[in-house]
Write a protein that holds these residues in place. Structure first.
Motif, PDB file in Angstrom:
ATOM      1  N   ALA A   1      -6.504  -6.593  -6.727  1.00 30.22           N
ATOM      2  CA  ALA A   1      -6.828  -5.188  -6.459  1.00 30.22           C
ATOM      3  C   ALA A   1      -5.572  -4.320  -6.536  1.00 30.22           C
ATOM      4  N   GLU A   2      -4.439  -4.852  -6.092  1.00 27.26           N
ATOM      5  CA  GLU A   2      -3.178  -4.108  -6.154  1.00 27.26           C
ATOM      6  C   GLU A   2      -2.750  -3.908  -7.604  1.00 27.26           C
ATOM      7  N   MET A   3      -2.907  -4.939  -8.429  1.00 27.52           N
ATOM      8  CA  MET A   3      -2.562  -4.806  -9.843  1.00 27.52           C
ATOM      9  C   MET A   3      -3.481  -3.793 -10.524  1.00 27.52           C
ATOM     10  N   GLU A   4      -4.750  -3.833 -10.182  1.00 25.66           N
ATOM     11  CA  GLU A   4      -5.679  -2.859 -10.751  1.00 25.66           C
ATOM     12  C   GLU A   4      -5.255  -1.438 -10.410  1.00 25.66           C
ATOM     13  N   ARG A   5      -4.855  -1.235  -9.159  1.00 28.51           N
ATOM     14  CA  ARG A   5      -4.455   0.113  -8.771  1.00 28.51           C
ATOM     15  C   ARG A   5      -3.169   0.533  -9.488  1.00 28.51           C
ATOM     16  N   LEU A   6      -2.208  -0.377  -9.584  1.00 30.43           N
ATOM     17  CA  LEU A   6      -0.958  -0.044 -10.252  1.00 30.43           C
ATOM     18  C   LEU A   6      -1.222   0.356 -11.700  1.00 30.43           C
ATOM     19  N   VAL A   7      -1.981  -0.457 -12.422  1.00 28.55           N
ATOM     20  CA  VAL A   7      -2.280  -0.139 -13.821  1.00 28.55           C
ATOM     21  C   VAL A   7      -3.056   1.174 -13.902  1.00 28.55           C
ATOM     22  N   GLY A   8      -3.965   1.404 -12.964  1.00 33.49           N
ATOM     23  CA  GLY A   8      -4.717   2.656 -12.949  1.00 33.49           C
ATOM     24  C   GLY A   8      -3.822   3.864 -12.755  1.00 33.49           C
ATOM     25  N   ILE A   9      -2.828   3.746 -11.877  1.00 32.50           N
ATOM     26  CA  ILE A   9      -1.874   4.838 -11.650  1.00 32.50           C
ATOM     27  C   ILE A   9      -1.148   5.179 -12.940  1.00 32.50           C
ATOM     28  N   VAL A  10      -0.681   4.144 -13.636  1.00 31.49           N
ATOM     29  CA  VAL A  10       0.037   4.377 -14.888  1.00 31.49           C
ATOM     30  C   VAL A  10      -0.878   5.016 -15.923  1.00 31.49           C
ATOM     31  N   ARG A  11      -2.043   4.433 -16.122  1.00 32.39           N
ATOM     32  CA  ARG A  11      -2.963   4.931 -17.153  1.00 32.39           C
ATOM     33  C   ARG A  11      -3.395   6.373 -16.892  1.00 32.39           C
ATOM     34  N   GLU A  12      -3.719   6.690 -15.651  1.00 31.69           N
ATOM     35  CA  GLU A  12      -4.255   8.012 -15.332  1.00 31.69           C
ATOM     36  C   GLU A  12      -3.198   9.110 -15.390  1.00 31.69           C
ATOM     37  N   ASN A  13      -1.958   8.755 -15.129  1.00 27.81           N
ATOM     38  CA  ASN A  13      -0.911   9.774 -15.053  1.00 27.81           C
ATOM     39  C   ASN A  13       0.017   9.801 -16.261  1.00 27.81           C
ATOM     40  N   LEU A  14       0.283   8.659 -16.867  1.00 31.66           N
ATOM     41  CA  LEU A  14       1.297   8.582 -17.907  1.00 31.66           C
ATOM     42  C   LEU A  14       0.774   8.039 -19.224  1.00 31.66           C
ATOM     43  N   GLY A  15      -0.429   7.465 -19.204  1.00 37.27           N
ATOM     44  CA  GLY A  15      -0.964   6.850 -20.415  1.00 37.27           C
ATOM     45  C   GLY A  15      -0.687   5.357 -20.430  1.00 37.27           C
ATOM     46  N   TRP A  16      -0.804   4.765 -21.598  1.00 43.37           N
ATOM     47  CA  TRP A  16      -0.624   3.320 -21.743  1.00 43.37           C
ATOM     48  C   TRP A  16       0.064   3.047 -23.061  1.00 43.37           C
ATOM     49  N   GLY A  17       0.769   1.935 -23.153  1.00 45.12           N
ATOM     50  CA  GLY A  17       1.536   1.650 -24.352  1.00 45.12           C
ATOM     51  C   GLY A  17       0.659   1.365 -25.560  1.00 45.12           C
TER      52      GLY A  17
ATOM     53  N   GLU B   1       0.835  -1.206   0.000  1.00 43.72           N
ATOM     54  CA  GLU B   1       0.000   0.000   0.000  1.00 43.72           C
ATOM     55  C   GLU B   1       0.868   1.253   0.000  1.00 43.72           C
ATOM     56  N   ALA B   2       1.919   1.270   0.829  1.00 42.50           N
ATOM     57  CA  ALA B   2       2.815   2.430   0.869  1.00 42.50           C
ATOM     58  C   ALA B   2       3.531   2.595  -0.472  1.00 42.50           C
ATOM     59  N   TYR B   3       3.935   1.469  -1.049  1.00 44.59           N
ATOM     60  CA  TYR B   3       4.595   1.484  -2.366  1.00 44.59           C
ATOM     61  C   TYR B   3       3.679   2.119  -3.413  1.00 44.59           C
ATOM     62  N   LEU B   4       2.428   1.693  -3.457  1.00 46.57           N
ATOM     63  CA  LEU B   4       1.492   2.212  -4.460  1.00 46.57           C
ATOM     64  C   LEU B   4       1.193   3.691  -4.242  1.00 46.57           C
ATOM     65  N   ASP B   5       1.085   4.116  -2.995  1.00 48.74           N
ATOM     66  CA  ASP B   5       0.869   5.534  -2.704  1.00 48.74           C
ATOM     67  C   ASP B   5       2.026   6.376  -3.235  1.00 48.74           C
ATOM     68  N   HIS B   6       3.247   5.919  -2.973  1.00 45.76           N
ATOM     69  CA  HIS B   6       4.416   6.684  -3.402  1.00 45.76           C
ATOM     70  C   HIS B   6       4.588   6.604  -4.916  1.00 45.76           C
ATOM     71  N   LEU B   7       4.228   5.465  -5.490  1.00 51.41           N
ATOM     72  CA  LEU B   7       4.304   5.304  -6.941  1.00 51.41           C
ATOM     73  C   LEU B   7       3.412   6.335  -7.630  1.00 51.41           C
ATOM     74  N   GLU B   8       2.244   6.544  -7.084  1.00 53.72           N
ATOM     75  CA  GLU B   8       1.321   7.512  -7.672  1.00 53.72           C
ATOM     76  C   GLU B   8       1.903   8.920  -7.635  1.00 53.72           C
ATOM     77  N   ALA B   9       2.497   9.298  -6.501  1.00 54.99           N
ATOM     78  CA  ALA B   9       3.098  10.627  -6.391  1.00 54.99           C
ATOM     79  C   ALA B   9       4.264  10.775  -7.371  1.00 54.99           C
ATOM     80  N   GLU B  10       5.061   9.713  -7.536  1.00 57.94           N
ATOM     81  CA  GLU B  10       6.193   9.763  -8.455  1.00 57.94           C
ATOM     82  C   GLU B  10       5.713   9.860  -9.903  1.00 57.94           C
ATOM     83  N   ALA B  11       4.654   9.144 -10.246  1.00 59.59           N
ATOM     84  CA  ALA B  11       4.099   9.214 -11.597  1.00 59.59           C
ATOM     85  C   ALA B  11       3.612  10.622 -11.909  1.00 59.59           C
ATOM     86  N   GLN B  12       3.018  11.263 -10.939  1.00 60.50           N
ATOM     87  CA  GLN B  12       2.542  12.640 -11.135  1.00 60.50           C
ATOM     88  C   GLN B  12       3.712  13.589 -11.388  1.00 60.50           C
TER      89      GLN B  12
END
Length: 380
Positions: free
Chosen positions: A82-98, A45-56
């Motif tokens: 649920a963790e994978m869903e959040r990770l992919v969501g962080i990428v898609r919402e902030n950086l896009g998708w391949g 959870e802490a990893y995903l929170d920080h990942l989101e801030a870094e993506a931004q």
């Protein structure tokens, strides 16, 4: 040294590739020297929170138009749904998708039909599976938690879920039935095989045990893998990578052609454009998890024209197709053939490199000692 007059480099500052590092693993293999750790309560959870801030932060700093995304590790497939869903969501919402390829590194023991279908529904379309061997004794020696049957089933389930599938093999393991491994993995229907020599890295369990890999075993693995995979319809396109037609890793080709890419997550490396005068790029490696969570981001290494060229040669000469020197000259602003004329002449004479039609390629002998060849450019 012959003086050359650099021109303005022609580098597209758009970043088109993303690597995300997921450091969590079910267990630590005795040969692994990547940044990995077993999960503890609250860490993901802490990893995903920080990942989101870094993506931004990355989104605000660079022009991004992603062609490939690569979720590596560690064991990204170890994340819960649920963790994978959040990770992919962080990428898609902030950086896009391949737009071309989106890869998930997969441990065979984490695969089920339902999980494969879920990953595919999230937009992941390529799986890189850590098979390593299809011999149970070899897998036990390597400290893998899966057996050969599990690996075969994992590949089959991913193919049924409509993934493009790549399988990893480790070679030069004493007693390994390498030819059986090669034929077995190819026969599962994968389109890509990465075959890496077992390397004893400092600080690993194998190093603490004093294990060594002989040069004879390393050479045999190198040669047998190339010969057998060639017979089975796989073309070598990079020192350790083989593909059926169209099956090359588009993401990894970005590394080998020295393109820009984002590095997201603890331990991730990134290669970024720079707007500073005389600096073509910056390389940043994120610190390990605890320091990363504490807010450290890693110090940028600034890359000028000559470093850019030697980086491009170090990576590009791994490719069978080699390096287009005119293109590299345009990107770097240096006349590469003029700047490194003495080194080129020396290596061509030694038979480690071939220069044809402006394309520089390593010979079989040159690939075997590529570090030495590129060191000559660094010192030249």
């Amino acid at each position: 040294m012959k003086q050359t007059h650099p021109q303005a480099p022609e580098l597209d500052p758009t970043v088109r590739h993303l690597y995300v590092h997921v450091p969590f693993c079910p267990s630590i293999c005795p040969y692994c020297d990547f940044h990995v750790l077993t999960r503890r309560s609250g860490q993901v959870e802490a990893y995903l929170d920080h990942l989101e801030a870094e993506a931004q932060r990355l989104r605000s700093r660079y022009r991004i138009d992603l062609r490939t995304v690569y979720l590596g590790g560690g064991t990204p497939s170890f994340l819960r749904d649920a963790e994978m869903e959040r990770l992919v969501g962080i990428v898609r919402e902030n950086l896009g998708w391949g737009s071309q390829e989106n890869t998930l590194e997969v441990n065979p023991g984490t695969v089920s039909a339902a999980r494969a279908a879920h990953w595919r529904s999230l937009g992941l379309d390529r799986a890189s599976v850590g098979v390593q061997s299809l011999d149970d004794a070899t897998l036990r020696f390597l400290g893998r938690q899966h057996d050969a049957r599990t690996a075969r089933e994992a590949v089959s389930l991913l193919l049924e879920a409509d993934f493009r599938v790549s399988g990893d093999l480790i070679t030069a393991v004493e007693g390994q039935p390498l030819e059986d491994d090669i034929r077995g993995l190819a026969g599962l229907g994968v389109e890509h095989i990465s075959a890496y020599t077992l390397t004893i890295e400092p600080g690993t369990e194998f190093a603490r045990r004093g294990l060594e890999v002989s040069e004879e075993d390393e050479r045999r693995g190198f040669e047998v893998t190339a010969a057998r995979l060639g017979e089975l319809g796989f073309a070598r396109y990079e020192i350790s990578n083989y593909a059926r037609p169209g099956g090359e890793s588009r993401h990894n080709l970005a590394y080998w052609t020295n393109q820009f890419y984002l590095g997201l997550g603890p331990g991730a490396a990134g290669h970024y454009p720079s707007s500073q005068p005389g600096v073509l790029a910056e390389r940043v490696t994120r610190p390990h998890l605890h320091r990363w969570l504490a807010g450290e981001s890693g110090e940028p290494e600034r890359i000028g024209p000559e470093d850019y060229v030697t980086d491009a040669l170090f990576m590009g000469l791994r490719l069978v197709r080699g390096v287009d020197l005119a293109d590299l000259s345009r990107r770097s602003g240096l006349d590469v053939q003029a700047r490194y004329a003495a080194v080129l002449e020396r290596q061509l004479r030694r038979g480690t490199l071939i220069l044809e039609g402006g394309t520089l390629r390593a010979t079989d002998a040159g690939r075997w000692i590529l570090n030495q060849v590129v060191t000559d450019f660094l010192e030249g």
